[in-house]
Design an enzyme around this catalytic site. Structure first.
Site, PDB file in Angstrom:
ATOM      1  N   ALA A 125      54.595   0.101  22.067  1.00  0.00           N
ATOM      2  CA  ALA A 125      54.713   1.315  21.255  1.00  0.00           C
ATOM      3  C   ALA A 125      55.774   1.167  20.166  1.00  0.00           C
ATOM      4  O   ALA A 125      55.570   1.582  19.022  1.00  0.00           O
ATOM      5  CB  ALA A 125      55.030   2.502  22.162  1.00  0.00           C
TER       6      ALA A 125
ATOM      7  N   HIS B 124      56.056  17.446  32.752  1.00  0.00           N
ATOM      8  CA  HIS B 124      56.438  17.061  34.117  1.00  0.00           C
ATOM      9  C   HIS B 124      57.908  17.348  34.408  1.00  0.00           C
ATOM     10  O   HIS B 124      58.458  16.832  35.372  1.00  0.00           O
ATOM     11  CB  HIS B 124      56.132  15.575  34.362  1.00  0.00           C
ATOM     12  CG  HIS B 124      54.659  15.292  34.511  1.00  0.00           C
ATOM     13  ND1 HIS B 124      54.129  14.031  34.554  1.00  0.00           N
ATOM     14  CD2 HIS B 124      53.597  16.142  34.644  1.00  0.00           C
ATOM     15  CE1 HIS B 124      52.808  14.102  34.698  1.00  0.00           C
ATOM     16  NE2 HIS B 124      52.457  15.365  34.734  1.00  0.00           N
TER      17      HIS B 124
ATOM     18  N   GLY C 170      51.294   5.070  25.609  1.00  0.00           N
ATOM     19  CA  GLY C 170      51.999   4.590  26.799  1.00  0.00           C
ATOM     20  C   GLY C 170      51.739   5.327  28.089  1.00  0.00           C
ATOM     21  O   GLY C 170      52.671   5.588  28.839  1.00  0.00           O
TER      22      GLY C 170
ATOM     23  N   VAL D 237      60.365  12.323  31.660  1.00  0.00           N
ATOM     24  CA  VAL D 237      61.391  13.265  32.110  1.00  0.00           C
ATOM     25  C   VAL D 237      62.779  12.787  31.683  1.00  0.00           C
ATOM     26  O   VAL D 237      63.786  13.229  32.235  1.00  0.00           O
ATOM     27  CB  VAL D 237      61.314  13.432  33.650  1.00  0.00           C
ATOM     28  CG1 VAL D 237      60.016  14.128  34.038  1.00  0.00           C
ATOM     29  CG2 VAL D 237      61.414  12.092  34.391  1.00  0.00           C
ATOM     30  N   ASP D 238      62.818  11.867  30.683  1.00  0.00           N
ATOM     31  CA  ASP D 238      64.086  11.226  30.334  1.00  0.00           C
ATOM     32  C   ASP D 238      64.805  11.860  29.151  1.00  0.00           C
ATOM     33  O   ASP D 238      65.934  11.478  28.831  1.00  0.00           O
ATOM     34  CB  ASP D 238      63.842   9.729  30.040  1.00  0.00           C
ATOM     35  CG  ASP D 238      62.734   9.501  29.004  1.00  0.00           C
ATOM     36  OD1 ASP D 238      62.626  10.291  28.042  1.00  0.00           O
ATOM     37  OD2 ASP D 238      61.976   8.521  29.140  1.00  0.00           O
TER      38      ASP D 238
ATOM     39  N   ARG E 153      67.550   7.625  38.871  1.00  0.00           N
ATOM     40  CA  ARG E 153      66.900   7.721  37.561  1.00  0.00           C
ATOM     41  C   ARG E 153      67.743   8.547  36.586  1.00  0.00           C
ATOM     42  O   ARG E 153      67.818   8.236  35.392  1.00  0.00           O
ATOM     43  CB  ARG E 153      65.494   8.309  37.724  1.00  0.00           C
ATOM     44  CG  ARG E 153      64.585   7.342  38.493  1.00  0.00           C
ATOM     45  CD  ARG E 153      63.220   7.910  38.726  1.00  0.00           C
ATOM     46  NE  ARG E 153      62.535   8.199  37.485  1.00  0.00           N
ATOM     47  CZ  ARG E 153      61.525   9.076  37.379  1.00  0.00           C
ATOM     48  NH1 ARG E 153      61.093   9.719  38.454  1.00  0.00           N
ATOM     49  NH2 ARG E 153      60.953   9.285  36.222  1.00  0.00           N
TER      50      ARG E 153
ATOM     51  N   CYS F 270      67.382  30.112  45.694  1.00  0.00           N
ATOM     52  CA  CYS F 270      67.532  31.284  44.810  1.00  0.00           C
ATOM     53  C   CYS F 270      67.082  30.993  43.377  1.00  0.00           C
ATOM     54  O   CYS F 270      67.158  31.852  42.516  1.00  0.00           O
ATOM     55  CB  CYS F 270      68.978  31.793  44.829  1.00  0.00           C
ATOM     56  SG  CYS F 270      70.130  30.783  43.887  1.00  0.00           S
TER      57      CYS F 270
ATOM     58  N   SER G 253      48.940   5.421  31.540  1.00  0.00           N
ATOM     59  CA  SER G 253      47.836   4.705  32.173  1.00  0.00           C
ATOM     60  C   SER G 253      46.576   5.556  32.304  1.00  0.00           C
ATOM     61  O   SER G 253      45.510   5.038  32.629  1.00  0.00           O
ATOM     62  CB  SER G 253      48.266   4.180  33.548  1.00  0.00           C
ATOM     63  OG  SER G 253      48.792   5.234  34.314  1.00  0.00           O
TER      64      SER G 253
ATOM     65  N   CYS H  81      67.790  25.636  42.137  1.00  0.00           N
ATOM     66  CA  CYS H  81      67.992  25.852  43.563  1.00  0.00           C
ATOM     67  C   CYS H  81      66.660  26.150  44.237  1.00  0.00           C
ATOM     68  O   CYS H  81      65.894  26.989  43.766  1.00  0.00           O
ATOM     69  CB  CYS H  81      68.971  27.008  43.774  1.00  0.00           C
ATOM     70  SG  CYS H  81      69.151  27.455  45.495  1.00  0.00           S
TER      71      CYS H  81
HETATM   72  P1  OAD Z   1      52.291   4.622  34.157  1.00  0.00           P
HETATM   73  O1  OAD Z   1      53.369   3.746  34.716  1.00  0.00           O
HETATM   74  O2  OAD Z   1      51.171   4.978  35.053  1.00  0.00           O
HETATM   75  O3  OAD Z   1      51.668   3.954  32.866  1.00  0.00           O
HETATM   76  C1  OAD Z   1      52.448   3.433  31.844  1.00  0.00           C
HETATM   77  C2  OAD Z   1      51.534   2.818  30.809  1.00  0.00           C
HETATM   78  O4  OAD Z   1      52.328   2.365  29.732  1.00  0.00           O
HETATM   79  C3  OAD Z   1      50.747   1.607  31.318  1.00  0.00           C
HETATM   80  O5  OAD Z   1      49.375   1.769  30.935  1.00  0.00           O
HETATM   81  C4  OAD Z   1      51.367   0.414  30.585  1.00  0.00           C
HETATM   82  O6  OAD Z   1      50.421  -0.604  30.259  1.00  0.00           O
HETATM   83  C5  OAD Z   1      51.895   1.069  29.333  1.00  0.00           C
HETATM   84  N1  OAD Z   1      53.069   0.397  28.732  1.00  0.00           N
HETATM   85  C6  OAD Z   1      54.059  -0.312  29.333  1.00  0.00           C
HETATM   86  N2  OAD Z   1      54.964  -0.715  28.431  1.00  0.00           N
HETATM   87  C7  OAD Z   1      54.547  -0.275  27.216  1.00  0.00           C
HETATM   88  C8  OAD Z   1      55.041  -0.375  25.893  1.00  0.00           C
HETATM   89  N3  OAD Z   1      56.185  -1.002  25.609  1.00  0.00           N
HETATM   90  N4  OAD Z   1      54.336   0.230  24.894  1.00  0.00           N
HETATM   91  C9  OAD Z   1      53.184   0.886  25.154  1.00  0.00           C
HETATM   92  N5  OAD Z   1      52.659   1.008  26.392  1.00  0.00           N
HETATM   93  C10 OAD Z   1      53.330   0.440  27.403  1.00  0.00           C
HETATM   94  O7  OAD Z   1      53.038   5.923  33.577  1.00  0.00           O
HETATM   95  P2  OAD Z   1      52.405   7.344  33.163  1.00  0.00           P
HETATM   96  O8  OAD Z   1      51.015   7.183  32.694  1.00  0.00           O
HETATM   97  O9  OAD Z   1      53.387   8.014  32.295  1.00  0.00           O
HETATM   98  O10 OAD Z   1      54.520  11.703  37.311  1.00  0.00           O
HETATM   99  O11 OAD Z   1      52.392   8.068  34.567  1.00  0.00           O
HETATM  100  C11 OAD Z   1      51.990   9.399  34.638  1.00  0.00           C
HETATM  101  C12 OAD Z   1      52.746  10.121  35.722  1.00  0.00           C
HETATM  102  O12 OAD Z   1      52.627   9.396  36.952  1.00  0.00           O
HETATM  103  C13 OAD Z   1      54.245  10.179  35.492  1.00  0.00           C
HETATM  104  O13 OAD Z   1      54.618  11.250  34.668  1.00  0.00           O
HETATM  105  C14 OAD Z   1      54.783  10.348  36.877  1.00  0.00           C
HETATM  106  C15 OAD Z   1      53.918   9.352  37.600  1.00  0.00           C
HETATM  107  O14 OAD Z   1      53.687   9.589  38.949  1.00  0.00           O
HETATM  108  C16 OAD Z   1      55.415  12.344  38.085  1.00  0.00           C
HETATM  109  O15 OAD Z   1      56.421  11.814  38.524  1.00  0.00           O
HETATM  110  C17 OAD Z   1      55.047  13.758  38.361  1.00  0.00           C
HETATM  111 ZN    ZN Z   2      70.891  29.063  45.135  1.00  0.00          ZN
END
Ligand code: OAD
Ligand code: ZN
Length: 240
Positions: free
Chosen positions: A224, A113, A180, A97-98, A63, A124, A182, A121
């Site tokens: 979006a 996040h 964007g 996180v991008d 990633r 440490c 879920s 590390c």
């Molecule tokens: P999800 O993958 O769960 O949801 C992404 C949402 O974006 C979905 O509801 C899609 O329908 C919508 N979507 C897709 N393409 C789109 C577009 N072009 N414009 C608008 N909406 C669009 O991702 P998150 O909700 O961000 O955590 O997930 C939350 C967290 O779950 C992440 O931060 C990550 C993951 O596990 C960690 O890694 C700690």
């Molecule tokens: Zn270290």
């Protein structure tokens, strides 16, 4: 201390993976989402990191390296435009996180996040930018103590960053905009209902209906990058 403009509304933006989808970054839970190819519990928890750090790093290296080839899309720039005008009256919270919001020009982004661009590390806690790590190693090492480095990603079971600032912003919010995401990962998924309880006006932009749709006053279904620029224009016209 942040300086707020009394006449302007307090706006909070919360974004998720869908914001960066049009930049070419996979979301987590859509068809072909990251969680179709990797099991969450194998790459997104501290237990997983202790157990199989190579697999965890394989996922985050992939990633991180992908970031070289992606650029912000119109939705990121629309948020940057909103920040330029609303300044300290806007709080930007992202689960992403991008780093694309910063590249688009946003000055203050609460990356709750964490970030693929940072690592620390496990032993440490020395912080080293991911770009300075030896990523040819299965598990990159700390240059100070030789310990295992880990990405600065908030895993399941860990407390998100900036919770105090976020709580404060949600306490004063007038307009809450969710883009964007879920709406299934907590605590972020609860910010919408918290804002609603504070009598904020809630706006949503999402490709599909999110889990917490009932709390959204004005829902815009679609991409979006296509919807947000005009929505931001509308807000700027209304308040500035
Ligand atoms: P999800 O993958 O769960 O949801 C992404 C949402 O974006 C979905 O509801 C899609 O329908 C919508 N979507 C897709 N393409 C789109 C577009 N072009 N414009 C608008 N909406 C669009 O991702 P998150 O909700 O961000 O955590 O997930 C939350 C967290 O779950 C992440 O931060 C990550 C993951 O596990 C960690 O890694 C700690
Ligand atoms: Zn270290």
């Amino acid at each position: 201390m942040r300086k707020r403009h009394r006449e302007l509304p307090q706006i909070v933006v919360l974004s998720g993976a869908g914001l960066s989808a049009e930049s070419g970054i996979s979301t987590f839970r859509d068809v072909n989402g990251l969680w179709n190819n990797y099991r969450i519990e194998e790459v997104a928890s501290y237990e997983a990191f202790c157990h199989k750090p190579e697999l965890v790093w394989e996922f985050y290296k992939m990633r991180f390296l992908q970031l070289k080839d992606v650029i912000p899309n119109p939705a990121h720039y629309a948020i940057a435009r909103l920040e330029k005008s609303f300044s300290d009256n806007l709080t930007i919270i992202t689960q992403n996180v991008d780093g694309l919001l910063s590249i688009a020009g946003c000055q203050r982004v609460l990356e709750m996040h964490g970030s693929l661009l940072r690592s620390y590390c496990n032993k440490c806690h020395t912080r080293i930018p991911t770009s300075e790590l030896d990523l040819s190693l299965p598990v990159p090492r700390c240059t100070k103590c030789g310990g295992h480095m880990r990405p600065d990603i908030v895993w399941f079971g860990e407390v998100p960053h900036y919770m105090e600032e976020i709580q404060q912003a949600l306490h004063n919010v007038d307009i809450f905009m969710v883009i964007g995401t879920s709406g299934v990962v907590y605590p972020a998924a609860a910010f919408l209902s918290l804002a609603k309880n504070r009598n904020a006006k809630t706006l949503g932009v999402n490709l599909r209906k999110p889990q917490n749709l009932v709390y959204i006053d004005e829902f815009h279904q679609g991409k979006a990058g296509e919807i947000l620029p005009s929505l931001v224009e509308k807000l700027l016209k209304e308040y500035l």
